[in-house]
Design a protein around this motif. Structure first.
Motif, PDB file in Angstrom:
ATOM      1  N   ARG A 165      70.737  89.244  81.984  1.00 58.62           N
ATOM      2  CA  ARG A 165      70.387  88.713  80.653  1.00 58.62           C
ATOM      3  C   ARG A 165      70.661  89.746  79.566  1.00 58.62           C
ATOM      4  NH1 ARG A 165      66.100  86.499  83.455  1.00 58.62           N
ATOM      5  NH2 ARG A 165      64.589  88.057  82.710  1.00 58.62           N
ATOM      6  N   VAL A 166      70.462  91.030  79.897  1.00 61.21           N
ATOM      7  CA  VAL A 166      70.742  92.102  78.918  1.00 61.21           C
ATOM      8  C   VAL A 166      72.237  92.123  78.612  1.00 61.21           C
ATOM      9  CG1 VAL A 166      70.735  94.602  78.522  1.00 61.21           C
ATOM     10  CG2 VAL A 166      68.768  93.491  79.625  1.00 61.21           C
ATOM     11  N   VAL A 167      73.045  91.984  79.662  1.00 60.59           N
ATOM     12  CA  VAL A 167      74.511  91.997  79.470  1.00 60.59           C
ATOM     13  C   VAL A 167      74.937  90.768  78.660  1.00 60.59           C
ATOM     14  CG1 VAL A 167      76.729  91.851  80.676  1.00 60.59           C
ATOM     15  CG2 VAL A 167      74.935  93.360  81.538  1.00 60.59           C
ATOM     16  N   ASP A 168      74.340  89.620  78.975  1.00 58.40           N
ATOM     17  CA  ASP A 168      74.679  88.397  78.216  1.00 58.40           C
ATOM     18  C   ASP A 168      74.415  88.589  76.726  1.00 58.40           C
ATOM     19  OD1 ASP A 168      73.686  85.838  80.649  1.00 58.40           O
ATOM     20  OD2 ASP A 168      75.509  87.048  80.366  1.00 58.40           O
ATOM     21  N   ALA A 169      73.310  89.308  76.439  1.00 55.39           N
ATOM     22  CA  ALA A 169      72.923  89.492  75.023  1.00 55.39           C
ATOM     23  C   ALA A 169      74.029  90.229  74.266  1.00 55.39           C
ATOM     24  CB  ALA A 169      71.627  90.290  74.932  1.00 55.39           C
ATOM     25  N   ILE A 170      74.692  91.160  74.970  1.00 62.82           N
ATOM     26  CA  ILE A 170      75.788  91.908  74.315  1.00 62.82           C
ATOM     27  C   ILE A 170      76.887  90.950  73.896  1.00 62.82           C
ATOM     28  CG2 ILE A 170      77.681  93.549  74.837  1.00 62.82           C
ATOM     29  CD1 ILE A 170      74.913  94.793  74.374  1.00 62.82           C
ATOM     30  N   LEU A 171      77.072  89.930  74.730  1.00 60.22           N
ATOM     31  CA  LEU A 171      78.180  89.008  74.481  1.00 60.22           C
ATOM     32  C   LEU A 171      77.808  87.981  73.418  1.00 60.22           C
ATOM     33  CD1 LEU A 171      79.231  88.350  78.191  1.00 60.22           C
ATOM     34  CD2 LEU A 171      80.047  90.117  76.623  1.00 60.22           C
ATOM     35  N   LYS A 172      76.502  87.736  73.263  1.00 61.19           N
ATOM     36  CA  LYS A 172      76.127  86.599  72.406  1.00 61.19           C
ATOM     37  C   LYS A 172      75.334  86.993  71.156  1.00 61.19           C
ATOM     38  CE  LYS A 172      76.166  83.491  76.381  1.00 61.19           C
ATOM     39  NZ  LYS A 172      75.460  83.602  77.652  1.00 61.19           N
TER      40      LYS A 172
END
Ligand SMILES: C[C@@H]1O[C@H](OP(=O)(O)OP(=O)(O)OC[C@H]2O[C@@H](n3ccc(=O)[nH]c3=O)[C@H](O)[C@@H]2O)[C@H](O)[C@H](O)[C@H]1O
Length: 451
Positions: A176-183
């Motif tokens: 979820r932390v990585v997704d946040a970088i993308l979104k």
């Protein structure tokens, strides 16, 4: 300046971890005879002067940080605000475009180093002189290649071979932390990944702080993805600080036997929620070891003292300190009493950790720190991660204590393995010609970029 000397401008993101790492690189490049114009918020210079080892070759160029609604007045770097406000500071960073353009027109550098100002390359097109832009990441290349691969894997066009060494498995909370970088928005109307993509596409070359001996071919993967030249500066080890460790810390640490004290620091940005702050310090208490924790007060608290668990301060009197301010981390890590470093794996702290003689316990927060922690704990087995909830990512006092006791028990197989593997990495980083060879090649490639 003679022909072998280049005038380089540097404009890192307003985070101490980026600014300090850029200044370490500036010292290495100044040592090769180059002239550096270091552009930073005007009030931040005072925090950096003792890191500047070449004052006649490194000139600080102060700029004003524009005020953005929602940012406390006087904010200059991420040190001054909670992580949630970083997007506002990035908006202010983007607003400096006009001022940066005026500075570049005036100083006319041959090369500009930048990291998140994706708009900067366009400014260099109208200087009337050839000016090359280098996107220089202080975030590690495994982190950047992981992000790029994640995006391309999702798009189904992972045409560039991804380094197998980085096939990293994330826990749900890490994903979820990585997704946040993308979104998540990072500056007006743009995600952090979109910023990475634009900067990488517009720059003339992509640089990384790091070396292939540790990070493998990840930097080359990123260069292949963007079809750009890749420059590796090597680990950029901090120059020895000219100041001495503050007397109060030298005296306090001097009370304890060698290798017995746990040092905890989570970089200049991470502010824990109170419950995790308390679990962390209670975990230190549980270990029974002396400890020095340099932490920012949890959200909603003016001081760390106000956020401590009931009775904690009395129970650890004389054995443990929770300090709410800035400490001289590189000097503390060199103190013989320090035996364990609980780090958030920020790229600056990680290099400082690896060249230290401490046992390493890893507690990453944001995406690049998560990838770095996996590299150190899984690939190299040179540190132990604190166990956290699969879904919520929360740690407990027990999991903190368990990780510390694992590495501090040097009779245990794991404790011994960690020490041996960490020593191998330390010897590599400190080996006679590693850094000098990288800096020499990096400097040579800068000349090649200028043609
Ligand atoms: C690049 C990027 O910068 C960010 O900066 P952050 O400050 O969190 O961490 P570091 O890179 O360790 O940088 C922190 C720097 O501040 C120094 N320090 C810190 C606390 C203190 O009390 N005293 C000190 O001297 C420390 O020695 C290090 O050099 C994010 O982490 C990101 O994940 C990271 O990859």
């Amino acid at each position: 300046m003679d022909s072998s000397s280049i005038h380089i401008a540097m404009y890192p993101w307003f985070a101490m971890g980026h600014i300090i790492a850029y200044l370490h690189l500036a010292n290495k490049l100044a040592n090769k005879g180059n002239k550096i114009s270091f552009i930073i918020p005007k009030g931040t210079k005072s925090k950096l002067v003792h890191f500047n080892h070449f004052p006649n070759l490194i000139t600080f160029v102060p700029i004003n940080v524009p005020h953005v609604h929602g940012l406390p007045h006087g904010t200059e770097t991420t040190l001054d605000i909670p992580f949630s406000s970083n997007t506002l500071l990035m908006t202010a960073f983007d607003i400096t475009q006009k001022e940066i353009e005026l500075i570049l027109v005036e100083i006319k550098p041959s090369i500009v180093f930048f990291d998140t100002a994706f708009w900067l390359p366009n400014l260099t097109r109208n200087l009337g002189v050839k000016c090359v832009t280098v996107l220089y990441w202080v975030i590690t290349s495994p982190s950047m290649s992981f992000i790029e691969y994640t995006v391309r894997k999702c798009d189904g066009n992972g045409e560039v071979e991804f380094p197998a060494s980085s096939s990293i498995k994330l826990h749900a909370h890490e994903g979820r932390v990585v997704d946040a970088i993308l979104k998540n928005e990072f500056g007006i109307g743009i995600s952090f990944y979109e910023r990475i993509w634009r900067a990488s596409t517009m720059a003339d070359a992509i640089g990384f702080k790091g070396c292939r001996e540790i990070e493998g071919p990840n930097a080359d993967y990123v260069g292949n993805v963007y079809r750009k030249p890749v420059l590796l500066s090597g680990p950029v080890l901090p120059e020895p600080q000219t100041s001495a460790l503050e007397e109060k810390w030298a005296l306090w640490l001097g009370k304890f036997k060698a290798g017995s004290v746990i040092y905890v620091a989570l970089g200049s940005e991470w502010i824990l929620q109170q419950n995790q702050f308390q679990e962390l310090v209670l975990g230190l208490e549980l270990t029974g070891f002396p400890f020095l924790a340099a932490l920012k007060p949890p959200l909603g608290f003016e001081s760390v003292e106000a956020a401590l668990p009931d009775g904690f301060k009395e129970r650890v009197q004389g054995r443990g300190i929770v300090h709410g301010g800035w400490v001289q981390q590189t000097l503390i890590l060199k103190h013989p009493s320090i035996g364990c470093f609980i780090t958030h794996c920020g790229s600056g702290s990680m290099i400082e950790a690896l060249v230290s003689q401490c046992q390493l316990v890893l507690l990453p927060n944001i995406f690049d720190q998560i990838i770095t922690a996996k590299l150190i704990s899984t690939t190299f087995k040179a540190g132990v991660e604190i166990r956290r909830g699969e879904e919520d990512g929360l740690f407990s006092k027990e999991s903190v204590s368990e990780a510390v006791m694992t590495v501090m028990n040097e009779e245990s197989d794991v404790g011994k393995e960690i020490k041996v593997n960490h020593t191998k990495l330390r010897s590599l980083l400190l080996s006679e010609d590693l850094e000098s060879t990288y800096v020499h090649c990096f400097n040579h490639k800068l000349h090649e970029l200028l043609g």
